[in-house]
Scaffold this active site. Structure first.
Site, PDB file in Angstrom:
ATOM      1  N   LYS A  15       0.827  -1.219   0.000  1.00 59.81           N
ATOM      2  CA  LYS A  15       0.000   0.000   0.000  1.00 59.81           C
ATOM      3  C   LYS A  15       0.859   1.266   0.000  1.00 59.81           C
ATOM      4  CE  LYS A  15      -2.125  -0.852   3.922  1.00 59.81           C
ATOM      5  NZ  LYS A  15      -1.613  -2.169   4.357  1.00 59.81           N
ATOM      6  N   ARG A  90      -9.299   1.511   8.733  1.00 58.81           N
ATOM      7  CA  ARG A  90      -8.946   0.134   9.077  1.00 58.81           C
ATOM      8  C   ARG A  90     -10.077  -0.550   9.835  1.00 58.81           C
ATOM      9  NH1 ARG A  90      -3.049   0.847   9.020  1.00 58.81           N
ATOM     10  NH2 ARG A  90      -1.974  -1.117   9.348  1.00 58.81           N
ATOM     11  N   ARG A 127      11.317  -6.883   5.014  1.00 61.70           N
ATOM     12  CA  ARG A 127      11.240  -5.433   4.768  1.00 61.70           C
ATOM     13  C   ARG A 127      12.290  -4.661   5.564  1.00 61.70           C
ATOM     14  NH1 ARG A 127       5.498  -2.460   5.127  1.00 61.70           N
ATOM     15  NH2 ARG A 127       5.541  -3.073   7.313  1.00 61.70           N
ATOM     16  N   ARG A 158      11.453  -2.268  10.849  1.00 64.04           N
ATOM     17  CA  ARG A 158      10.422  -1.692  11.721  1.00 64.04           C
ATOM     18  C   ARG A 158      10.251  -2.572  12.957  1.00 64.04           C
ATOM     19  NH1 ARG A 158       5.082  -0.020   8.305  1.00 64.04           N
ATOM     20  NH2 ARG A 158       4.135  -1.061  10.085  1.00 64.04           N
ATOM     21  N   ARG A 169      -0.750  -8.835  13.465  1.00 64.56           N
ATOM     22  CA  ARG A 169      -1.287  -7.799  12.566  1.00 64.56           C
ATOM     23  C   ARG A 169      -2.188  -8.425  11.500  1.00 64.56           C
ATOM     24  NH1 ARG A 169       4.198  -5.580  10.929  1.00 64.56           N
ATOM     25  NH2 ARG A 169       3.134  -4.193   9.483  1.00 64.56           N
TER      26      ARG A 169
HETATM   27  P1  AMP Z   1       1.059   0.694   9.018  1.00 62.02           P
HETATM   28  O1  AMP Z   1       2.301   1.501   8.823  1.00 62.02           O
HETATM   29  O2  AMP Z   1      -0.088   1.145   8.176  1.00 62.02           O
HETATM   30  O3  AMP Z   1       1.307  -0.799   8.923  1.00 62.02           O
HETATM   31  O4  AMP Z   1       0.590   0.958  10.549  1.00 62.02           O
HETATM   32  C1  AMP Z   1       1.421   0.606  11.635  1.00 62.02           C
HETATM   33  C2  AMP Z   1       0.600   0.545  12.906  1.00 62.02           C
HETATM   34  O5  AMP Z   1       0.020   1.835  13.191  1.00 62.02           O
HETATM   35  C3  AMP Z   1      -0.599  -0.409  12.889  1.00 62.02           C
HETATM   36  O6  AMP Z   1      -0.237  -1.754  13.180  1.00 62.02           O
HETATM   37  C4  AMP Z   1      -1.488   0.201  13.981  1.00 62.02           C
HETATM   38  O7  AMP Z   1      -1.001  -0.102  15.274  1.00 62.02           O
HETATM   39  C5  AMP Z   1      -1.274   1.704  13.761  1.00 62.02           C
HETATM   40  N1  AMP Z   1      -2.251   2.256  12.790  1.00 62.02           N
HETATM   41  C6  AMP Z   1      -1.999   2.767  11.548  1.00 62.02           C
HETATM   42  N2  AMP Z   1      -3.133   3.170  10.943  1.00 62.02           N
HETATM   43  C7  AMP Z   1      -4.142   2.900  11.805  1.00 62.02           C
HETATM   44  C8  AMP Z   1      -5.560   3.064  11.752  1.00 62.02           C
HETATM   45  N3  AMP Z   1      -6.183   3.580  10.676  1.00 62.02           N
HETATM   46  N4  AMP Z   1      -6.285   2.669  12.840  1.00 62.02           N
HETATM   47  C9  AMP Z   1      -5.691   2.166  13.937  1.00 62.02           C
HETATM   48  N5  AMP Z   1      -4.366   1.963  14.046  1.00 62.02           N
HETATM   49  C10 AMP Z   1      -3.586   2.328  12.992  1.00 62.02           C
END
Ligand code: AMP
Length: 228
Positions: A15, A90, A127, A158, A169
């Site tokens: 994404k 989400r 990654r 990360r 996740r």
């Molecule tokens: P990402 O970089 O999109 O994988 O997001 C990393 C982490 O940030 C996720 O595992 C959640 O803990 C938090 N996070 C990101 N976007 C959201 C969202 N829209 N709602 C809730 N938690 C989020």
């Protein structure tokens, strides 16, 4: 017409990479809730302090918090011409809040990137992210040492890209986020994308889907004439 885009898909679907390409191609901001939360953690703000443990466990930050962050970002002038949302919504409550925020604006185009689970786990564990510019690499990419090809920055993993948290996740995705496919799939601007291809081919499929959803071309890719 403003291009109001959402890129959906499980963690590791690509994404962020595709959102970045789209944002650059259309001159609109990429709005990544994950990036904004990681920046808050780095900066040690109140938001960052509240989000860190939740993110490290692979859980979701509360709806009210992320909805507030996105609302504030989409209200800024540069998002009036469009935006690419990456990692939001989400949950169904987040999707409902987004619909409410966008009342009176151009329709949402929803891209759903589909990738098999085994491939997601493989990608997430491989990654590496540049600490300097955020560029993303896989350890299986050719020529990847420990420095970024773009800016020379150090590549790191990360903190939530380890096997235990990755599996959590993916479980959270199935439970909380997959229902969004049903929420959006009947809209004429919903487009599924095969994300199991090389990134260049995914990018081509994404570009074609955006053009068709925005009414620029018919679904078979032929240009649509304009009435004069
Ligand atoms: P990402 O970089 O999109 O994988 O997001 C990393 C982490 O940030 C996720 O595992 C959640 O803990 C938090 N996070 C990101 N976007 C959201 C969202 N829209 N709602 C809730 N938690 C989020």
């Amino acid at each position: 017409m403003a291009l109001n885009l959402i890129i959906m898909g499980p963690p590791g679907a690509g994404k962020g990479t595709q959102a970045e390409l789209l944002a650059r191609a259309h001159g609109i901001p990429k709005v990544s809730t994950g990036d904004m939360l990681r920046e808050a953690v780095q900066a040690g703000t109140e938001l960052g302090r509240r989000a860190k443990a939740i993110m490290d466990a692979g859980s979701l930050v509360g709806d009210d918090i992320v909805i507030g962050v996105v609302q504030e970002r989409l209200d800024r002038p540069d998002a009036r011409r469009g935006f690419v949302l990456d990692g939001f919504p989400r949950t169904v409550p987040q999707a409902r809040a987004l619909d409410a925020m966008l009342t009176g604006r151009d329709p949402l185009i929803v891209l759903n990137i589909v990738v098999p689970d085994a491939e997601l786990v493989r990608r997430l564990l491989a990654r590496r992210v540049c600490e300097g510019c955020g560029a993303v690499y896989g350890t299986t990419d050719t020529n990847v040492a420990d420095r970024c090809r773009r800016c020379g920055g150090v590549l790191t993993q990360r903190s939530d890209d380890n096997e235990e948290v990755v599996r959590e996740r993916l479980r959270v995705y199935e439970r909380e986020t997959r229902p969004l496919v049903e929420y959006y799939q009947d809209r004429p601007t919903f487009r599924p994308i095969d994300g199991a291809q090389v990134p260049e081919n995914v990018a081509r499929a994404v570009a074609a889907a955006v053009d068709s959803a925005a009414g620029l071309t018919a679904d078979d890719g032929t240009p649509v004439g304009r009435d004069i």
